[in-house]
Every structure is written in C-alpha cells, then in structure tokens.
Design a protein around this motif. Sequence first.
Motif: not given
Length: 338
Positions: A25-30, A76-91, A170-175
């Motif tokens: 996972m990309l640590h910047f977004e996390l 499953r118990r969370a109200d909001t789930v955030i899925v950060p980016g991950w490095a190998d999007a080809d997989e 930066a767009a992830a920060m916007d969201l």
Amino acid sequence: MSVRNDVARTIPDMVTVALAVTEGMLHFELSMAYEVFGAAPVDVAVPWYDVEVCGSRAVLLGRFRLEPDHGLDRLRRADTVIVPGWADADEDPPADLVGAVRAAHEAGARVASLCTGAFVLAAAGLLDGRRATTHWAHTGALAARYPRVEVDPDVLYVDNGSVLTSAGKAAAMDLCLHLVRLDHGSSVANAVARRLVVPPHRAGGQAQFVAAPVPTRDDHPLAALLPWVIERLDRPLTVEDLARQARMSSRHLGRHFRAVTGTTPLQWLLTQRIRRAQELLETTDDVVDAIATATGMGTATTLRRHFNRTVGVPPDTYRRTFRSRPRTDANDGRETPH
C-alpha cells in the motif's frame, strides 16, 4: 460536491473510520488519511472520528513496518472505510481485502478509495454501473479491466453517496476534506485544511491537472486579483469587471484562469459565492435573502437555484443538517447555542 445522499446521516453515526491496509500500500495516501481523520482541529469543538487501522497481518510500506490495530473483518463494523492506493495496480488486489471491503459496504459502511484504491472497489463490484476515477495514469487500465465502471479520467474525485473515489496524491486530500465537509460542514473542514496548510476546497469536478502547473509563488498573473474578488463577493461582479481590475482582456483573463485554477472565471466566482453561502448558513442566523445579498447572488431564488444544483440540497436543508450539530466559536473552540 453533494450532500444529497448523506443529509439524514449525523456525525454520531459516522464516528468510526477504518483504514484498510495491505502489503504494497502507498504510505503517502495512508498517512494523509490518518492525518485528516486522526486528529480534530484545535480551534473547534465537535465529536471527532475514531480511526482504526485494519489489515490481515503486519505490512511493509516502503521501508516502514505497520502493525494493524485489527483484522480486516473489523471493516464490517466501521462507519467509513478508506482504501488507500497500492503500488502494483497491474496485479489483482488481494482477495481478502476485496472481500472485506465488499462486506463492509453491504453492512452499510461508506467506502472511499484514494488513488489506485479504486481497483479494490472495482474488484469488489462496488463501482459497477457507477462513475469513478483514479490517478490519471491508471484510468485506462481501470476502464479496460472493469468495463462496467464508468471511468472519468478528468476529475479530482467522484461522490456517489456511499461509494467515493479519488485521483492520486493531492486529490486524495481533497476527497478526505470533502468527507469532513459532508460530516461537519465547511467551517470545520476549513479548520482541518488550515492545520494541514492545504487549500480548503477544490471541487471534485475540477480537472486532475491543467496545462500549466498551479503557481506556488505570489507573482502569477492572478495573485492580486483573486483576493480582491474574495473581498467583494457581495458585489455583482462580471468577467469584464475582473478583466478590468487585472488590466487584461476578457479572453486573456480566461486563459490565465484556466491555467491557474483549472476552470473559467465565472465558474470560479460561482464556487466562491457558494462557499461563502455555506459558511454563512452554518455560522449565522441570517435569512436566505440576506445571504443572497452578502454573496452577490442578488435574490434568494437565484441563490437557491445555484446552491441546490452545486451542493445537491436547498440552503434551508443544508442549514438544518449542519446546525443540528454543535456550533463552535472559531476563536476559542467553545460550543455556542443554536
């Protein structure tokens, strides 16, 4: 930008934010998501989020080792789930992560992806038949791999109510700030932005990138004009007024606005008026007619039309949504009566 799908939701119902992590996972977004949701701004007093880091095992993020607080079943118990980016999007994304995100959404969680985290949401089927985005370098791959997703490569983020996606960095920060704005209102979101020293609001429909980079210095052609306009939002400004103040032709002004803000002078001006209206609705008891005058909209009818089209709900509904939560004095953080 829209609160249409979330008007009935209140912050006590949205208290738990789970960050879903996996190897690669990309640590910047996390880290950015943790910064936004993990600490309340010091100058406001509102119920804040309880952040949990969830993963199936300890993971390496670059050179850093991260030990999750909980397993993926906790999503499953969370109200909001955030899925950060991950490095190998080809997989293909990990099956356990995909299944956990799908289960969380089925249980009622609001799910948001940052950057290439959209591939996880797509694999979970959450983007089927929906408009979505991701980092511009990967939009083609997302569309090819998941043809049922309506991929928009030209926006910062997309809000589908319970499912949201963003472009990269930066767009992830916007969201993330957009989510805070939905839950707490513009004043609180602006306070978070001030703490992080980032722009308080960029609309999701803005282009991911523009022909020329946004200047970071104060000597760009619009440096003096933009604050001049902000101080005069109560006036019926036109493009010709702006061009005259900037000492350039309207056509030349339009080119500079597109290069600096990614939009047209009129659209930028309307966005500032709507933002000011949101702040006044949240922080004052002014009637809609007075707010229309203060924001240069002229009449309550005009304000309601533009506000409803831009925000997704009428001004009165917006006020009821955010004024039902504790109001705060921006100077000392104390709650003030309604």
